[in-house]
Design a protein around this motif. Sequence first.
Motif, PDB file in Angstrom:
ATOM      1  N   ALA A  16     -23.837  13.894 -72.368  1.00 15.30           N
ATOM      2  CA  ALA A  16     -23.224  12.590 -72.629  1.00 15.30           C
ATOM      3  C   ALA A  16     -22.758  12.464 -74.077  1.00 15.30           C
ATOM      4  CB  ALA A  16     -24.203  11.479 -72.281  1.00 15.30           C
ATOM      5  N   SER A  71     -12.081   8.618 -70.387  1.00 17.02           N
ATOM      6  CA  SER A  71     -13.537   8.602 -70.458  1.00 17.02           C
ATOM      7  C   SER A  71     -14.011   7.372 -71.224  1.00 17.02           C
ATOM      8  CB  SER A  71     -14.055   9.879 -71.122  1.00 17.02           C
ATOM      9  OG  SER A  71     -13.573   9.967 -72.435  1.00 17.02           O
ATOM     10  N   GLU A  75     -20.323   4.740 -68.394  1.00 19.48           N
ATOM     11  CA  GLU A  75     -19.766   5.317 -67.183  1.00 19.48           C
ATOM     12  C   GLU A  75     -20.763   5.295 -66.037  1.00 19.48           C
ATOM     13  OE1 GLU A  75     -16.513   8.539 -68.666  1.00 19.48           O
ATOM     14  OE2 GLU A  75     -18.517   9.322 -68.335  1.00 19.48           O
ATOM     15  N   ARG A  77     -21.379   7.443 -62.128  1.00 23.11           N
ATOM     16  CA  ARG A  77     -20.990   8.504 -61.204  1.00 23.11           C
ATOM     17  C   ARG A  77     -21.426   8.058 -59.814  1.00 23.11           C
ATOM     18  NH1 ARG A  77     -19.561  13.791 -61.726  1.00 23.11           N
ATOM     19  NH2 ARG A  77     -20.042  13.718 -63.940  1.00 23.11           N
ATOM     20  N   SER A 196     -16.843   8.054 -63.902  1.00 26.35           N
ATOM     21  CA  SER A 196     -16.663   9.349 -64.560  1.00 26.35           C
ATOM     22  C   SER A 196     -15.892  10.284 -63.645  1.00 26.35           C
ATOM     23  CB  SER A 196     -18.001   9.956 -64.947  1.00 26.35           C
ATOM     24  OG  SER A 196     -18.784  10.194 -63.812  1.00 26.35           O
TER      25      SER A 196
END
Length: 197
Positions: A16, A71, A75, A77, A196
């Motif tokens: 990250a 980005s 974020e 996922r 992401s």
Amino acid sequence: MTLPLKLSAPVLCAIALGMVAACSPGSEPGDEPAADSEGAAARQPGIGELKATIGDVAYRGETVDSAAHGSSTAEFRDLGAVKSVKIQAHDPAADGFMHNVLAVEFTLAGSDSSAPVTGATISYWPGGTDGPFYHSEGSASAPQVVLDAVSFEQGAASASGRYSANLCRKADFFSEPDRNDCVAVEGTFDTALRESA
């Protein structure tokens, strides 16, 4: 590329924080962006904030977005029934973009604020990624993340909530936490999220 669902906290932090460094404009890989007179984080648009008390010191950091790189430092996922959320705040008054970074990460077993939060980790990087940092790994008590609201709607994803943890100093990614050098942290977050890639 498919990442395994369960990575160690130091590996997730390294990924990250490396991603965030790549988002900074005009930087080469591995170079820390130079601070300008308003702070390095001011170069990118803020999309939210984390507030905290770290020990007895007040902290405020911004989450930032880099549309050009697709980005963000906040974020999620989408792993189907599970969502992985990473929120990193950058102090706009710090000397460098990667200094005084506070990160809150967790997994949500669902899609709304009533879903169970698991795998929470909290870390604090006062001097950037090259120096010692503080992490919830190995703490006597598990970090707590409570969501007030969360949405994963495309184009309008966001999360707000509160967190607390006991963070212990680590000399580097591979060292054991020093349980004689720990600090309590608690605070709130309210930020937009980007899915992401």
